[in-house]
Design a protein around this motif. Structure first.
Motif, PDB file in Angstrom:
ATOM      1  N   GLU A   3      47.781  -2.789  29.552  1.00 43.62           N
ATOM      2  CA  GLU A   3      46.745  -3.554  29.005  1.00 43.62           C
ATOM      3  C   GLU A   3      46.908  -5.128  29.468  1.00 43.62           C
TER       4      GLU A   3
ATOM      5  N   GLU B 279      42.450  -7.835  29.414  1.00 42.56           N
ATOM      6  CA  GLU B 279      41.945  -8.891  28.751  1.00 42.56           C
ATOM      7  C   GLU B 279      40.442  -9.019  29.265  1.00 42.56           C
TER       8      GLU B 279
ATOM      9  N   ASP C 111      36.651  -1.802  12.981  1.00 40.82           N
ATOM     10  CA  ASP C 111      37.901  -2.636  13.582  1.00 40.82           C
ATOM     11  C   ASP C 111      37.883  -2.572  14.924  1.00 40.82           C
ATOM     12  N   ILE C 112      37.312  -3.848  15.370  1.00 42.61           N
ATOM     13  CA  ILE C 112      37.485  -3.732  17.007  1.00 42.61           C
ATOM     14  C   ILE C 112      38.737  -3.678  17.691  1.00 42.61           C
ATOM     15  N   ARG C 113      39.835  -3.957  16.985  1.00 40.50           N
ATOM     16  CA  ARG C 113      41.162  -4.048  17.602  1.00 40.50           C
ATOM     17  C   ARG C 113      41.435  -2.358  17.626  1.00 40.50           C
ATOM     18  N   VAL C 114      41.231  -1.934  16.706  1.00 42.11           N
ATOM     19  CA  VAL C 114      41.423  -0.086  16.694  1.00 42.11           C
ATOM     20  C   VAL C 114      40.627   0.318  17.898  1.00 42.11           C
TER      21      VAL C 114
ATOM     22  N   ALA D 262      39.342  -1.053  20.314  1.00 41.43           N
ATOM     23  CA  ALA D 262      39.938  -1.619  21.794  1.00 41.43           C
ATOM     24  C   ALA D 262      41.290  -0.739  22.246  1.00 41.43           C
ATOM     25  N   THR D 263      42.189  -0.761  21.554  1.00 40.28           N
ATOM     26  CA  THR D 263      43.431   0.051  21.577  1.00 40.28           C
ATOM     27  C   THR D 263      43.091   1.541  21.932  1.00 40.28           C
TER      28      THR D 263
ATOM     29  N   MET E 296      34.506  -7.857  22.984  1.00 37.45           N
ATOM     30  CA  MET E 296      34.118  -8.812  22.002  1.00 37.45           C
ATOM     31  C   MET E 296      32.907  -9.065  21.975  1.00 37.45           C
TER      32      MET E 296
ATOM     33  N   SER F   3      50.722  -0.339  27.160  1.00 42.41           N
ATOM     34  CA  SER F   3      50.588  -1.709  26.369  1.00 42.41           C
ATOM     35  C   SER F   3      50.842  -2.759  27.557  1.00 42.41           C
TER      36      SER F   3
ATOM     37  N   ARG G  85      38.640  -6.312  26.931  1.00 44.61           N
ATOM     38  CA  ARG G  85      38.766  -7.080  25.607  1.00 44.61           C
ATOM     39  C   ARG G  85      37.513  -8.140  25.385  1.00 44.61           C
TER      40      ARG G  85
END
Length: 189
Positions: free
Chosen positions: A103, A108, A127-130, A132-133, A115, A100, A111
Motif C-alpha cells: 500500500e 496513495e 468510514d473511508i479508512r475502513v 480504503a483498507t 477521497m 501494508s 487513496r
C-alpha cells in the motif's frame, strides 16, 4: 536502475546482490546501508513505476467528473498493467511483502481517488479508512488472482465492480462503470 535492468532481463531469483552491486559499481556494504535484501531494492523501483503509471492515468482521467468513473478507470488500468508486467507480477506473488508495504508503494493514488469520491458524497461508506483498507487488500488479492485467470481483464473488471458496490454504488451502476470501454492510455516510460 542497475537492479531494475538485471531483474527485468533475468529471473529475479537468479539475480544476486553481487550482480546488482557490480552492475551499479557500488560496494556490497553500500547496498546494505540502504536495503536489507535484494527484494527490498524492488520497492523504490516499483514506486517509480507506480508514479509514472499514475501520471499516464491522470492524463486520461483529468477530463472526467464522476469520482466513481475516475476510480474505476484508474484501478482498471493499474491492475491491467500490473498483470502484464513481469516485475510487478513477481513482486506481488513472491516478494513476501505485506499488503501494508504494498500500500505504501502504490496506495496513495487509490487513496486520492477514494477521497475524491468520499468528499463529493459519491461513495456511501461509514468510514473511508475502513473502506480504503478493505478495498486495497481486496484489490491486491484480485490482481494476483487475475494473473492465472483465463481472462484477466474481465476478472479485473469484475473485481472493480465489487469494489464500487462496497463503496455504495448500485449493482447496475457499478457494472456499467466497471465494464465500459477504457479510453486510450498514453504509454508510460
Amino acid at each position: 536502475a542497475a537492479a531494475e535492468r538485471l531483474m527485468t532481463a533475468n529471473p529475479i531469483d537468479s539475480v544476486t546482490i553481487k550482480d546488482i552491486t557490480e552492475a551499479a559499481d557500488v560496494g556490497q556494504g553500500s547496498f546494505y546501508l540502504h536495503f536489507k535484501s535484494k527484494y527490498e531494492v524492488l520497492i523504490p523501483i516499483i514506486q517509480l513505476k507506480a508514479e509514472m503509471l499514475d501520471k499516464s492515468v491522470q492524463l486520461v482521467t483529468k477530463s472526467m467528473d464522476d469520482p466513481a468513473e475516475i476510480l474505476s478507470v484508474s484501478m482498471r488500468y493499474i491492475a491491467r498493467t500490473l498483470a502484464r508486467d513481469e516485475l510487478w507480477r513477481w513482486f506481488l506473488q513472491h516478494s513476501g511483502m505485506p499488503v501494508s508495504t504494498m500500500e505504501s508503494v502504490f496506495g496513495e493514488f487509490s487513496r486520492r481517488d477514494l477521497m475524491r469520491g468520499f468528499d463529493a458524497g459519491r461513495f456511501n461508506v461509514a468510514d473511508i479508512r475502513v473502506a480504503a483498507t478493505y478495498g486495497f487488500g481486496g484489490y491486491v488479492n484480485s490482481i494476483v488472482m487475475a494473473f492465472e485467470n483465463e481472462d484477466p481483464d474481465s476478472f479485473i473488471d469484475n473485481a472493480i465492480e465489487s469494489m464500487l458496490r462496497v463503496l455504495g454504488l448500485s449493482q447496475d451502476e457499478a457494472h456499467v462503470i466497471s465494464h465500459g470501454n477504457l479510453p486510450p492510455l498514453p504509454p508510460y516510460p
